[in-house]
Write an enzyme that holds these catalytic residues in place. Structure first.
Site, PDB file in Angstrom:
ATOM      1  N   CYS A 169       1.613   3.691  -3.171  1.00  0.00           N
ATOM      2  CA  CYS A 169       0.593   4.590  -3.730  1.00  0.00           C
ATOM      3  C   CYS A 169       0.068   5.580  -2.702  1.00  0.00           C
ATOM      4  O   CYS A 169      -0.258   6.715  -3.046  1.00  0.00           O
ATOM      5  CB  CYS A 169      -0.569   3.778  -4.293  1.00  0.00           C
ATOM      6  SG  CYS A 169      -0.186   2.916  -5.832  1.00  0.00           S
ATOM      7  N   HIS A 170      -0.048   5.142  -1.451  1.00  0.00           N
ATOM      8  CA  HIS A 170      -0.718   5.967  -0.446  1.00  0.00           C
ATOM      9  C   HIS A 170       0.237   6.723   0.470  1.00  0.00           C
ATOM     10  O   HIS A 170      -0.196   7.639   1.172  1.00  0.00           O
ATOM     11  CB  HIS A 170      -1.649   5.097   0.400  1.00  0.00           C
ATOM     12  CG  HIS A 170      -2.726   4.428  -0.382  1.00  0.00           C
ATOM     13  ND1 HIS A 170      -3.830   5.096  -0.861  1.00  0.00           N
ATOM     14  CD2 HIS A 170      -2.866   3.136  -0.806  1.00  0.00           C
ATOM     15  CE1 HIS A 170      -4.613   4.247  -1.534  1.00  0.00           C
ATOM     16  NE2 HIS A 170      -4.043   3.061  -1.508  1.00  0.00           N
TER      17      HIS A 170
ATOM     18  N   HIS B 115       5.262  11.389 -10.738  1.00  0.00           N
ATOM     19  CA  HIS B 115       5.496   9.954 -10.593  1.00  0.00           C
ATOM     20  C   HIS B 115       6.540   9.504 -11.610  1.00  0.00           C
ATOM     21  O   HIS B 115       7.656   9.989 -11.593  1.00  0.00           O
ATOM     22  CB  HIS B 115       4.170   9.205 -10.744  1.00  0.00           C
ATOM     23  CG  HIS B 115       4.209   7.790 -10.262  1.00  0.00           C
ATOM     24  ND1 HIS B 115       4.536   7.454  -8.973  1.00  0.00           N
ATOM     25  CD2 HIS B 115       3.946   6.626 -10.899  1.00  0.00           C
ATOM     26  CE1 HIS B 115       4.473   6.139  -8.822  1.00  0.00           C
ATOM     27  NE2 HIS B 115       4.132   5.611  -9.985  1.00  0.00           N
TER      28      HIS B 115
ATOM     29  N   HIS C 156      -0.475   6.870 -15.895  1.00  0.00           N
ATOM     30  CA  HIS C 156       0.595   6.031 -15.337  1.00  0.00           C
ATOM     31  C   HIS C 156       1.384   5.449 -16.509  1.00  0.00           C
ATOM     32  O   HIS C 156       1.146   4.320 -16.934  1.00  0.00           O
ATOM     33  CB  HIS C 156       0.000   4.920 -14.471  1.00  0.00           C
ATOM     34  CG  HIS C 156       1.019   4.210 -13.621  1.00  0.00           C
ATOM     35  ND1 HIS C 156       1.939   3.330 -14.137  1.00  0.00           N
ATOM     36  CD2 HIS C 156       1.259   4.263 -12.285  1.00  0.00           C
ATOM     37  CE1 HIS C 156       2.693   2.864 -13.164  1.00  0.00           C
ATOM     38  NE2 HIS C 156       2.308   3.417 -12.024  1.00  0.00           N
TER      39      HIS C 156
ATOM     40  N   CYS D  62       0.782  -1.235   0.000  1.00  0.00           N
ATOM     41  CA  CYS D  62       0.000   0.000   0.000  1.00  0.00           C
ATOM     42  C   CYS D  62       0.817   1.290   0.000  1.00  0.00           C
ATOM     43  O   CYS D  62       0.381   2.300  -0.559  1.00  0.00           O
ATOM     44  CB  CYS D  62      -0.930   0.033   1.214  1.00  0.00           C
ATOM     45  SG  CYS D  62      -1.823  -1.511   1.522  1.00  0.00           S
TER      46      CYS D  62
ATOM     47  N   MET E 144      -7.368   0.433  -7.848  1.00  0.00           N
ATOM     48  CA  MET E 144      -7.166  -0.226  -6.570  1.00  0.00           C
ATOM     49  C   MET E 144      -7.279  -1.730  -6.777  1.00  0.00           C
ATOM     50  O   MET E 144      -8.307  -2.234  -7.214  1.00  0.00           O
ATOM     51  CB  MET E 144      -8.230   0.240  -5.561  1.00  0.00           C
ATOM     52  CG  MET E 144      -8.251  -0.544  -4.272  1.00  0.00           C
ATOM     53  SD  MET E 144      -6.793  -0.262  -3.238  1.00  0.00           S
ATOM     54  CE  MET E 144      -7.206  -1.355  -1.857  1.00  0.00           C
TER      55      MET E 144
END
Length: 573
Positions: free
Chosen positions: A75-76, A352, A395, A72, A113
């Site tokens: 991304c978070h 990113h 992305h 996780c 997700m």
């Protein structure tokens, strides 16, 4: 159990916690103050639990922290403030509640997700722990400075003990470095024979492989911030140096500018938010630079501006460093690291991954949570444009360069959140009216795409859908014919890569990241399954789009990213 007794048990459990397998490597996380409240204190309900029950035990806390790091945090964020993924701070998670969090972890969403539960990658018990873990404040890992870094630095084979010439008969240019995510290794695979040359132990979940300008050294960095330097000239390529640059990381690159080849390496950390410049032959750390600072839009201080993509300029002796949360792009001049000169370009928040256009002059990178692509002119060192893609969470990986039949040179990105692929014009001289605009939008398989891929010798654009919750979609790839993009709604061919892999033993195999061989006539895909399930690599003939080979080996544990030595060194994509 009383609150004080629980805290004592928690502290003891943390103090005795030596390292995560992948790892934050920190018994020192015991220094982080973490208070576990009761359900009554949070005014929350969880089926089968009482108001005076603690949200979780010390053992469950460690399990939750480990899973969050593995699955996780990328991304978070370590502090859960969000970037590619939504923020998971407790003001939001407590409002959503336990059941919402549990269901979302289980089923995922088309917006990218993953469906951790229905795919079998997390058990019901693990999902229960994670839903509760997100209801408490996250622990903050310790800092990681020069003293800590130097303690991890190892020169396994000194420079004067290394070969003075290539000692093997490998075609190094056509060698593939393949990430074996959950085993903490990379497989070096010969592009011609499709045989594994060797398996090299690395950090956990290697994010990228990068090649030195000379083509001799392979640098990899794990999500646990461990950097490994592999000498491809050795009889059997193996590690010659390693270092750990923090608790979590994603990026590594080496100096490429003429006269500075192989001189330096640079690695960027997610935690602590910083980058380090190292000696290119030994990985000795030379300079650490923090990236904490103010955001480009609201000019507010951010405590966790993570270092995302790093590329080496072809026009100047500089590294180009993306600082995710603040939206700064740093141009780091490595000619004098004692008196380091850094040019800061205000771009867009949540930077990113990205890559160069076909001329290698312009760096295009996704500000993915903002739905934009930022363009930097690395010759003039200025911001050229910020392009709204029209899709949800671009992305691109490194992106894909195409010669469009109508719009000339374009660069492509897919999106995590929807099925669209944006084509952006990249030729301000030959096609000035098209430059830095979305000239065409394609529709592929669906949300959850991580990578697009093409090659200068290919007439195809490949688009994966790795994180799509639908099993058939995540195991397939959409292929567009570049020469036929001159229609309003181009159609694509679906390649059932997962089906061709003929995986046995269950799981939800996901197809991820195409990578071309050196000749540009075949493309490799990873068929990524759970670590206790069978995985594979599938090789496709680019001309015919037919299956060419399936590579299976019990050592291929969770294969994900693949990096061809020549294409990676030369920024060919």
């Amino acid at each position: 159990m009383s609150t004080n007794r629980f805290k004592q048990k928690l502290k003891a459990a943390l103090a005795g916690f030596v390292a995560l397998p992948m790892a934050l490597s920190m018994g020192s996380i015991a220094n982080a103050e973490t208070t576990i409240p009761t359900l009554g204190q949070l005014k929350l309900e969880i089926p089968g639990r009482k108001a005076d029950d603690s949200v979780m035990t010390a053992e469950e806390f460690n399990t939750g922290r480990e899973i969050f790091f593995q699955r996780c945090a990328g991304c978070h964020g370590v502090l859960r403030k969000g970037a590619t993924g939504k923020a998971l701070t407790t003001d939001l998670t407590r409002k959503k509640g336990y059941k919402y969090l549990s269901d979302f972890i289980t089923y995922g969403s088309p917006a990218g997700m993953p469906n951790w539960g229905t795919s079998g990658e997390l058990s019901k018990e693990e999902i229960d722990v994670m839903a509760r873990y997100l209801l408490i404040e996250p622990p903050q890992p310790p800092e990681f400075g020069m003293a800590e870094m130097r303690k991890t630095w190892k020169v396994i084979v000194p420079v004067d003990k290394r070969p003075t010439k290539k000692m093997n008969d490998l075609d190094i240019d056509n060698l593939f470095s393949v990430t074996l995510r959950d085993s903490g290794e990379v497989a070096l695979i010969d592009g011609k024979s499709k045989k594994i040359v060797t398996i090299v132990k690395t950090g956990y979940a290697v994010h990228i492989s990068r090649i030195s300008a000379s083509g001799r050294y392979l640098f990899v960095i794990g999500r646990d911030a461990r950097v490994n330097m592999i000498d491809l000239w050795m009889k059997v390529p193996s590690n010659v140096a390693e270092i750990k640059i923090g608790a979590e990381a994603r990026s590594i690159e080496t100096s490429k500018y003429k006269g500075w080849e192989d001189k330096f390496a640079i690695a960027g950390a997610y935690w602590p938010p910083q980058f380090v410049i190292m000696d290119g032959a030994t990985l000795e750390p030379k300079k650490i630079v923090s990236t904490r600072g103010m955001t480009v839009d609201t000019q507010e201080y951010h405590p966790e501006p993570r270092v995302a993509a790093i590329v080496a300029s072809h026009y100047r002796p500089e590294f180009i460093v993306n600082v995710k949360e603040t939206g700064q792009i740093l141009l780091v001049d490595y000619t004098d690291i004692k008196n380091l000169k850094v040019t800061s370009i205000e771009a867009e928040r949540f930077l990113h991954d990205g890559g160069f256009d076909s001329t290698k002059r312009y760096f295009l990178t996704a500000a993915n949570a903002r739905g934009k692509i930022v363009v930097v002119d690395t010759k003039k060192n200025v911001l050229s444009a910020i392009v709204t893609t029209g899709g949800d969470t671009p992305h691109p990986g490194r992106g894909a360069n195409l010669k469009h039949p109508v719009h000339g040179p374009v660069w492509a990105t897919s999106h995590l959140g929807d099925e669209t692929v944006a084509l952006i014009g990249t030729d301000p001289v030959g096609h000035p009216d098209k430059a830095w605009k979305v000239v065409q939008t394609l529709e592929a398989l669906g949300g959850g795409s991580l990578f697009v891929k093409s090659h200068p010798k290919s007439d195809h654009l490949y688009v994966d859908a790795t994180l799509n919750p639908d099993a058939e979609t995540s195991a397939s790839v959409a292929v567009f014919k570049v020469s036929e993009l001159n229609v309003e709604e181009p159609e694509y061919i679906t390649l059932p890569i997962g089906k061709w892999a003929n995986i046995t033993g269950g799981g939800q195999p996901r197809v991820v990241q195409g990578e071309f061989n050196t000749a540009g006539d075949e493309i490799w895909f990873s068929v990524w399954n759970a670590k206790d399930k069978q995985s594979a690599l599938v090789v496709i003939d680019d001309k015919t789009l037919k299956l060419k080979a399936v590579i299976k080996d019990k050592r291929l544990i969770t294969p994900t990213g693949k990096f061809n030595v020549f294409n990676t060194r030369s920024d060919v994509y």
